[in-house]
Design an enzyme around this catalytic site. Structure first.
Site, mmCIF file in Angstrom:
data_model
loop_
_atom_site.group_PDB
_atom_site.id
_atom_site.type_symbol
_atom_site.label_atom_id
_atom_site.label_comp_id
_atom_site.label_asym_id
_atom_site.label_seq_id
_atom_site.Cartn_x
_atom_site.Cartn_y
_atom_site.Cartn_z
ATOM 1 N N PHE A 133 38.130 46.638 49.351
ATOM 2 C CA PHE A 133 37.492 45.435 48.808
ATOM 3 C C PHE A 133 38.269 44.966 47.586
ATOM 4 C CE2 PHE A 133 34.596 42.607 46.818
ATOM 5 C CZ PHE A 133 33.953 41.991 47.880
ATOM 6 N N VAL A 134 38.886 43.800 47.709
ATOM 7 C CA VAL A 134 39.736 43.322 46.611
ATOM 8 C C VAL A 134 39.122 42.107 45.930
ATOM 9 C CG1 VAL A 134 41.967 44.258 47.343
ATOM 10 C CG2 VAL A 134 41.174 42.090 48.315
ATOM 11 N N GLU A 151 45.584 29.887 52.082
ATOM 12 C CA GLU A 151 44.419 30.768 51.998
ATOM 13 C C GLU A 151 44.704 31.927 51.053
ATOM 14 O OE1 GLU A 151 41.545 31.273 52.242
ATOM 15 O OE2 GLU A 151 40.588 30.710 54.106
ATOM 16 N N LYS A 158 36.740 28.727 47.847
ATOM 17 C CA LYS A 158 37.240 28.502 46.510
ATOM 18 C C LYS A 158 38.445 29.397 46.199
ATOM 19 C CE LYS A 158 32.488 28.171 44.889
ATOM 20 N NZ LYS A 158 31.476 28.839 44.021
ATOM 21 N N GLY A 159 38.465 30.544 46.881
ATOM 22 C CA GLY A 159 39.385 31.606 46.482
ATOM 23 C C GLY A 159 40.837 31.198 46.380
ATOM 24 N N ASP A 186 41.069 37.954 56.828
ATOM 25 C CA ASP A 186 40.333 39.194 57.041
ATOM 26 C C ASP A 186 40.045 39.288 58.548
ATOM 27 O OD1 ASP A 186 38.396 41.222 56.942
ATOM 28 O OD2 ASP A 186 37.655 40.602 55.013
HETATM 29 C C1 PRP Z 1 37.315 34.232 52.121
HETATM 30 C C2 PRP Z 1 38.745 33.729 52.231
HETATM 31 C C3 PRP Z 1 38.804 33.144 53.604
HETATM 32 C C4 PRP Z 1 37.848 34.000 54.378
HETATM 33 C C5 PRP Z 1 38.621 34.998 55.152
HETATM 34 O O1 PRP Z 1 36.511 33.189 51.727
HETATM 35 O O2 PRP Z 1 39.039 32.782 51.245
HETATM 36 O O3 PRP Z 1 38.380 31.799 53.631
HETATM 37 O O4 PRP Z 1 37.007 34.678 53.439
HETATM 38 O O5 PRP Z 1 37.770 35.802 55.906
HETATM 39 P P1 PRP Z 1 37.804 35.869 57.486
HETATM 40 O O6 PRP Z 1 39.248 36.033 57.895
HETATM 41 O O7 PRP Z 1 36.977 37.099 57.780
HETATM 42 O O8 PRP Z 1 37.201 34.640 58.048
HETATM 43 P P2 PRP Z 1 34.989 33.365 51.235
HETATM 44 O O9 PRP Z 1 34.069 33.090 52.382
HETATM 45 O O10 PRP Z 1 34.845 34.671 50.536
HETATM 46 O O11 PRP Z 1 34.825 32.128 50.231
HETATM 47 P P3 PRP Z 1 35.426 31.879 48.772
HETATM 48 O O12 PRP Z 1 36.916 31.695 48.928
HETATM 49 O O13 PRP Z 1 34.752 30.631 48.309
HETATM 50 O O14 PRP Z 1 35.086 33.088 47.915
#
Ligand code: PRP
Length: 175
Positions: free
Chosen positions: A148-149, A95, A39-40, A99
């Site tokens: 942590f952001v 994205e 969703k982010g 991470d």
């Molecule tokens: C976050 C972000 C990426 C992923 C990156 O999503 O939006 O999709 O983590 O992390 P990585 O490089 O370690 O794979 P999240 O799973 O938090 O979902 P969200 O966007 O719905 O909060």
């Protein structure tokens, strides 16, 4: 928990305008398909799509990753697939943050099977120190340290997504 502003809203918006111009220059022809990873990235997509002047189509994809936190299986599952075909078109994955790289590593392999003409990544935030999988990110808004952001789409247990700034979530000093 306390919030400390890391990247202010005006700085985010200024950088997005630059990214929009760069993307316009890099994709002079045809329609660009912007694929938002829920969703982010929804907030970033909405601003980035308006910062490009070229024709852009948008679509959304949902991903659940089980490789995060304590385990590192790297297992990723599609929870919502695209409505549109990517065959023969220029695709930009949008994205909020890269991470470990596990999500995008999986996703780029998956989307390449759909035979787009080109496939690149645009991420607002990049935490290079955390990378476990190599992943080429063509457009990066900001490189950030391993903190942590939250905010501007990023959450902590679903909270804080609607903050306009990107903030560091810190434990209270008294705690
Ligand atoms: C976050 C972000 C990426 C992923 C990156 O999503 O939006 O999709 O983590 O992390 P990585 O490089 O370690 O794979 P999240 O799973 O938090 O979902 P969200 O966007 O719905 O909060």
């Amino acid at each position: 928990m306390a919030l400390r502003t890391l990247i202010a809203s005006e700085t985010i918006q200024a950088r997005i305008r630059e990214l929009g111009k760069q993307i316009d220059r890099d994709y002079p022809n045809g329609t660009l398909y912007l694929i938002c990873i829920l969703k982010g990235a929804a907030f970033f997509l909405a601003d980035l799509a308006r910062a490009v002047e070229r024709e852009a189509f948008i679509d959304f994809m949902g991903i659940a990753s089980y490789g995060k936190g304590k385990t590192s299986s790297g297992e990723v599952k599609v929870t919502k697939d695209l409505d549109i075909s990517l065959e023969g078109v220029d695709v930009l994955i949008v994205e909020d943050i890269v991470d470990s790289g596990i999500t995008l590593n999986y996703l780029t392999q998956l989307l390449r099977q759909r035979r787009p003409r080109s496939l690149e990544i645009c991420a607002l935030l990049d935490k290079p120190e955390r990378r476990q999988r190599p992943i080429p990110v063509k457009y990066v808004g900001f490189q950030i340290p391993d903190e942590f952001v939250v905010g501007y789409g990023l959450d902590f247990a679903e909270r804080y997504r609607n903050l306009a700034d990107v903030c560091v979530l810190e434990p209270d000093e008294a705690a």
